[in-house]
Design a protein around this motif. Structure first.
Motif, PDB file in Angstrom:
ATOM      1  N   ALA A  26       0.854  -1.186   0.000  1.00 59.19           N
ATOM      2  CA  ALA A  26       0.000   0.000   0.000  1.00 59.19           C
ATOM      3  C   ALA A  26       0.890   1.235   0.000  1.00 59.19           C
ATOM      4  N   PHE A 104      -4.577  -7.910   2.403  1.00 56.39           N
ATOM      5  CA  PHE A 104      -5.715  -6.983   2.398  1.00 56.39           C
ATOM      6  C   PHE A 104      -6.156  -6.675   3.826  1.00 56.39           C
ATOM      7  N   VAL A 107      -3.683  -4.192   5.466  1.00 55.09           N
ATOM      8  CA  VAL A 107      -3.849  -2.820   4.974  1.00 55.09           C
ATOM      9  C   VAL A 107      -5.124  -2.203   5.544  1.00 55.09           C
ATOM     10  N   TYR A 121      -3.908   0.909  -2.672  1.00 56.74           N
ATOM     11  CA  TYR A 121      -3.228  -0.379  -2.729  1.00 56.74           C
ATOM     12  C   TYR A 121      -2.055  -0.298  -3.685  1.00 56.74           C
ATOM     13  N   VAL A 125      -0.038  -6.122  -4.257  1.00 58.45           N
ATOM     14  CA  VAL A 125      -1.313  -6.803  -4.047  1.00 58.45           C
ATOM     15  C   VAL A 125      -1.844  -7.356  -5.371  1.00 58.45           C
TER      16      VAL A 125
END
Length: 156
Positions: A26, A104, A107, A121, A125
């Motif tokens: 991120a 995910f 983050v 993002y 990812v």
């Protein structure tokens, strides 16, 4: 047999998983600076703004990613045992899916802790689904090789 297509798929998956470790998961912006959030980095963003449990979570995600690399290399080295290759491929698919979900989750946890920062993002990812597809393609090619060898054995 290192020239088989499944070996190329697995080698590409190894490279992409290593890139996952290097590219940011991120990118956070505090209003003045962009702070990339990478798994392999020693920036102060991990220690200054985040609690210790997320720092430990980062190391767990790093360990799982390295385990994925090791499983891929192990699967490449076991090219004579197709059944074992298929089993390690299935484990690797589950591991990569878990890494994707956990990244995910991490983050989103960081988003909740730093509400005034803007988040997006990173490229890492989006690399993991590509690696996942490559492992699926490798398992499909291994399974077709296994079926071909079994058919040839039946004819003998």
């Amino acid at each position: 047999m290192l020239q088989r297509i499944q070996t190329l798929y697995l080698a590409a998956s190894v490279c992409i998983t290593i890139l996952f470790l290097v590219f940011p998961i991120a990118v956070m912006n505090d209003g003045m600076h962009n702070h990339p959030l990478r798994l392999i980095s020693w920036q102060e963003i991990w220690t200054s703004h985040l609690p210790a449990n997320l720092v430990l979570f980062r190391y767990g995600l790093l360990a799982l990613s390295l385990l994925g690399v090791v499983l891929n290399v192990f699967s490449i080295s076991r090219f004579r045992n197709r059944r074992l290759q298929i089993k390690t491929g299935k484990m690797n698919i589950m591991l990569h899916a878990a890494i994707l979900v956990l990244s995910f989750f991490m983050v989103d946890q960081i988003k909740g802790l730093l509400p005034f920062w803007s988040f997006s993002y990173g490229t890492a990812v989006f690399l993991l689904p590509v690696s996942l597809v490559l492992i699926l393609l490798a398992n499909r090619a291994i399974r077709s090789d296994d079926n071909l060898v079994r058919a040839a054995d039946r004819l003998r």
